[in-house]
Design a protein around this motif. Structure first.
Motif, mmCIF file in Angstrom:
data_model
loop_
_atom_site.group_PDB
_atom_site.id
_atom_site.type_symbol
_atom_site.label_atom_id
_atom_site.label_comp_id
_atom_site.label_asym_id
_atom_site.label_seq_id
_atom_site.Cartn_x
_atom_site.Cartn_y
_atom_site.Cartn_z
ATOM 1 N N LEU A 31 0.855 -1.187 0.000
ATOM 2 C CA LEU A 31 0.000 0.000 0.000
ATOM 3 C C LEU A 31 0.888 1.233 0.000
ATOM 4 C CD1 LEU A 31 -3.152 0.674 2.141
ATOM 5 C CD2 LEU A 31 -1.273 2.331 2.167
ATOM 6 N N ALA A 32 0.523 2.220 -0.796
ATOM 7 C CA ALA A 32 1.191 3.515 -0.785
ATOM 8 C C ALA A 32 0.120 4.590 -0.763
ATOM 9 C CB ALA A 32 2.087 3.678 -2.013
ATOM 10 N N ALA A 33 0.237 5.549 0.164
ATOM 11 C CA ALA A 33 -0.786 6.580 0.329
ATOM 12 C C ALA A 33 -0.127 7.945 0.387
ATOM 13 C CB ALA A 33 -1.583 6.335 1.602
ATOM 14 N N ARG A 34 -0.700 8.894 -0.380
ATOM 15 C CA ARG A 34 -0.172 10.258 -0.429
ATOM 16 C C ARG A 34 -1.274 11.218 -0.830
ATOM 17 N NH1 ARG A 34 3.704 13.276 -4.586
ATOM 18 N NH2 ARG A 34 5.038 14.464 -3.160
ATOM 19 N N GLY A 281 0.107 4.204 10.500
ATOM 20 C CA GLY A 281 1.030 5.168 9.920
ATOM 21 C C GLY A 281 0.371 6.511 9.649
ATOM 22 N N ARG A 282 -0.852 6.496 9.177
ATOM 23 C CA ARG A 282 -1.575 7.738 8.887
ATOM 24 C C ARG A 282 -1.772 8.565 10.161
ATOM 25 N NH1 ARG A 282 -6.904 6.094 6.795
ATOM 26 N NH2 ARG A 282 -7.329 5.886 9.029
ATOM 27 N N MET A 283 -2.071 7.892 11.270
ATOM 28 C CA MET A 283 -2.227 8.598 12.548
ATOM 29 C C MET A 283 -0.953 9.343 12.913
ATOM 30 S SD MET A 283 -1.161 8.223 15.984
ATOM 31 C CE MET A 283 -0.780 6.469 16.121
ATOM 32 N N VAL A 366 2.811 7.504 3.229
ATOM 33 C CA VAL A 366 2.805 6.289 4.052
ATOM 34 C C VAL A 366 2.989 5.112 3.104
ATOM 35 C CG1 VAL A 366 1.547 4.838 5.693
ATOM 36 C CG2 VAL A 366 1.190 7.324 5.700
ATOM 37 N N GLY A 367 3.947 4.245 3.397
ATOM 38 C CA GLY A 367 4.166 3.062 2.582
ATOM 39 C C GLY A 367 4.214 1.807 3.432
ATOM 40 N N VAL A 368 3.633 0.729 2.920
ATOM 41 C CA VAL A 368 3.601 -0.558 3.626
ATOM 42 C C VAL A 368 3.808 -1.667 2.599
ATOM 43 C CG1 VAL A 368 2.307 -2.086 5.170
ATOM 44 C CG2 VAL A 368 1.806 0.383 5.154
ATOM 45 N N VAL A 369 4.683 -2.616 2.897
ATOM 46 C CA VAL A 369 4.801 -3.810 2.064
ATOM 47 C C VAL A 369 4.952 -5.014 2.986
ATOM 48 C CG1 VAL A 369 7.297 -3.434 1.734
ATOM 49 C CG2 VAL A 369 6.048 -4.947 0.186
ATOM 50 N N LEU A 370 4.098 -6.006 2.794
ATOM 51 C CA LEU A 370 4.058 -7.205 3.623
ATOM 52 C C LEU A 370 4.253 -8.423 2.725
ATOM 53 C CD1 LEU A 370 0.900 -6.300 5.780
ATOM 54 C CD2 LEU A 370 3.283 -5.672 6.201
ATOM 55 N N THR A 371 5.165 -9.320 3.113
ATOM 56 C CA THR A 371 5.453 -10.498 2.302
ATOM 57 C C THR A 371 5.420 -11.754 3.159
ATOM 58 O OG1 THR A 371 7.866 -10.799 2.522
ATOM 59 C CG2 THR A 371 7.125 -8.975 1.131
ATOM 60 N N PHE A 388 10.331 -2.256 -3.960
ATOM 61 C CA PHE A 388 9.057 -1.596 -3.660
ATOM 62 C C PHE A 388 9.297 -0.137 -3.306
ATOM 63 C CE2 PHE A 388 6.433 -0.045 -0.120
ATOM 64 C CZ PHE A 388 5.209 0.064 -0.758
ATOM 65 N N TRP A 389 10.214 0.117 -2.384
ATOM 66 C CA TRP A 389 10.446 1.493 -1.949
ATOM 67 C C TRP A 389 11.006 2.354 -3.083
ATOM 68 C CZ3 TRP A 389 7.954 3.406 1.795
ATOM 69 C CH2 TRP A 389 7.616 2.638 2.911
ATOM 70 N N THR A 390 11.932 1.811 -3.848
ATOM 71 C CA THR A 390 12.460 2.577 -4.985
ATOM 72 C C THR A 390 11.340 2.940 -5.955
ATOM 73 O OG1 THR A 390 14.637 1.545 -4.834
ATOM 74 C CG2 THR A 390 14.029 2.498 -6.963
#
Length: 399
Positions: A31-34, A281-283, A366-371, A388-390
């Motif tokens: 998930l990526a949120a901006r 993260g948003r909080m 806010v960025g999240v990656v779950l594997t 993912f982050w790049t």
């Protein structure tokens, strides 16, 4: 203006899917949120060789991403003046009173010791300078780390059903010397588990209940907890032998996270989803504000939590070998830009069972990656997480 460049954002989906196709990861949700735009992607399956696809609500073992959530729980008690940052914790954790400290932190545990120069404080537990834990610069073997494993104190990858209940856990901890004087050196992990016991005792209720009532429920984190009976939404977690590259199941869907643990590990015990981690993260990105406008934390608490407390820029040892990250309360803090991702002031943390979360206040991200696949070492993270982050950062629209 949107938060992301649409064409470049498509690359995030492609990069993650490519890692799954190559077998580098079995399953991924991200998930990526901006600026109000939330993009979510999934790839792969819950368990390798089966056909149940990873979904947006898939449950992942988030391991050390538990640490920031624990820090928030502690700061709630600080704001209520039930705990104080620099007050000794002996009243709540008498097992930590009158500590002895090894003269040679790399030596035998029965080596010479000296008295601790002062009692341990809440700050020492939050910023990981309590004298107990894994020394990232200490080489191997580490006698204290190995002794903690032998005592069932959860020194390695999370195993929720191994540690005993909190009082017995603390009794076993009390038999160990400190590696360093309080406040002297950053050591990984153990501070959070000590913090979890402190929170429970100060709050007068079990840690899982306090975190559910005071952190998860206000944030709408309905899928986050120290175990889950919803096995169908959780896949297998895989480990890799670094010597042979052979992959094996570390924890199956009905494994250790499918029943309540005796010791809820504040350092690495939670399961969660991309949306729940995003809510957390948003909080923080909103300086402690909840979606309804009320507050979980004050801006002052968020600020101290997300400021480097250990002095990496002054030469202190921290969580990354290149010195680009310091440590706040339960989170790493970017003190120097070291690549495409992570502006200075970004903060977050990874989980060794294959997860990563970060906030970037400068980019409003806010960025999240779950594997489903564990790290093979403390640093750097697996390629799927790095990529993912790049890919997220190069997709950001101009401010």
């Amino acid at each position: 203006m949107t938060g992301f460049d649409a064409a470049r954002l498509a690359r995030v989906h492609e990069v993650v899917a490519d890692h799954v196709a190559k077998g580098n990861s079995g399953g991924v949700a991200w998930l990526a949120a901006r600026d109000g735009q939330v993009e979510v992607g999934t790839a792969g399956t819950l368990t390798r060789g089966e056909d149940r696809a990873v979904a947006r609500d898939t449950l992942f073992r988030i391991a050390s991403m538990t640490k920031p959530m624990t820090a928030v729980a502690a700061l709630i008690l600080v704001e209520e003046c039930r705990l104080r940052l620099d007050e000794p914790v002996n009243a709540w954790l008498p097992e930590l009173a009158d500590r002895r400290v090894l003269v040679d932190r790399s030596g035998r545990l029965d080596g010479p010791t000296v008295p601790a120069t002062r009692p341990l404080s809440l700050r020492d537990l939050l910023d990981f300078r309590c004298g107990l834990g894994l020394d990232f610069d200490g080489g191997w073997p580490q006698p204290l780390f190995e002794a903690m494993g032998e005592l069932g104190l959860g020194s390695g990858p999370p195993e929720p059903q191994v540690p005993p209940e909190p009082d017995e856990w603390m009794r076993r901890v009390s038999t160990l010397p400190l590696l360093c004087q309080p406040g002297e050196r950053w050591l990984y992990n153990t501070g959070s588990d000590l913090l979890g016991v402190l929170i429970a005792r100060a709050a007068g209720q079990p840690l899982d209940a306090f975190m559910r009532e005071r952190v998860f429920e206000p944030l709408g984190m309905v899928d986050t907890g120290f175990f889950t009976s919803e096995v169908a939404r959780r896949g297998s977690c895989y480990g890799v032998d670094p010597a042979t590259g052979e992959r094996s199941v570390y924890d199956p869907p009905d494994g250790q996270w499918s029943r309540p643990p005796a010791f809820p590990s504040a350092g690495g015990g939670l399961v969660s989803t991309v949306d729940d981690v995003h809510a957390f993260g948003r909080m923080l990105l909103d300086n402690g504000r909840l979606p309804d406008g009320s507050r979980l934390l004050s801006p002052a608490s968020v600020a101290v939590m997300t400021t480097d407390q250990i002095g990496v820029e002054r030469g202190a040892s921290g969580p990354t070998p290149d010195g680009s990250q310091g440590w706040g309360f339960g989170v790493s803090v970017q003190v120097r830009r070291a690549g495409v991702a992570r502006s200075v002031g970004s903060y977050g943390w990874d989980g060794g069972l294959g997860t990563s979360w970060a906030n970037d206040p400068h980019e409003r991200l806010v960025g999240v990656v779950l594997t489903t696949d564990t790290f093979t070492g403390a640093y750097p993270p697996p390629a799927v997480i790095q990529d993912f982050w790049t890919s997220v950062y190069v997709s950001l629209s101009a401010a």
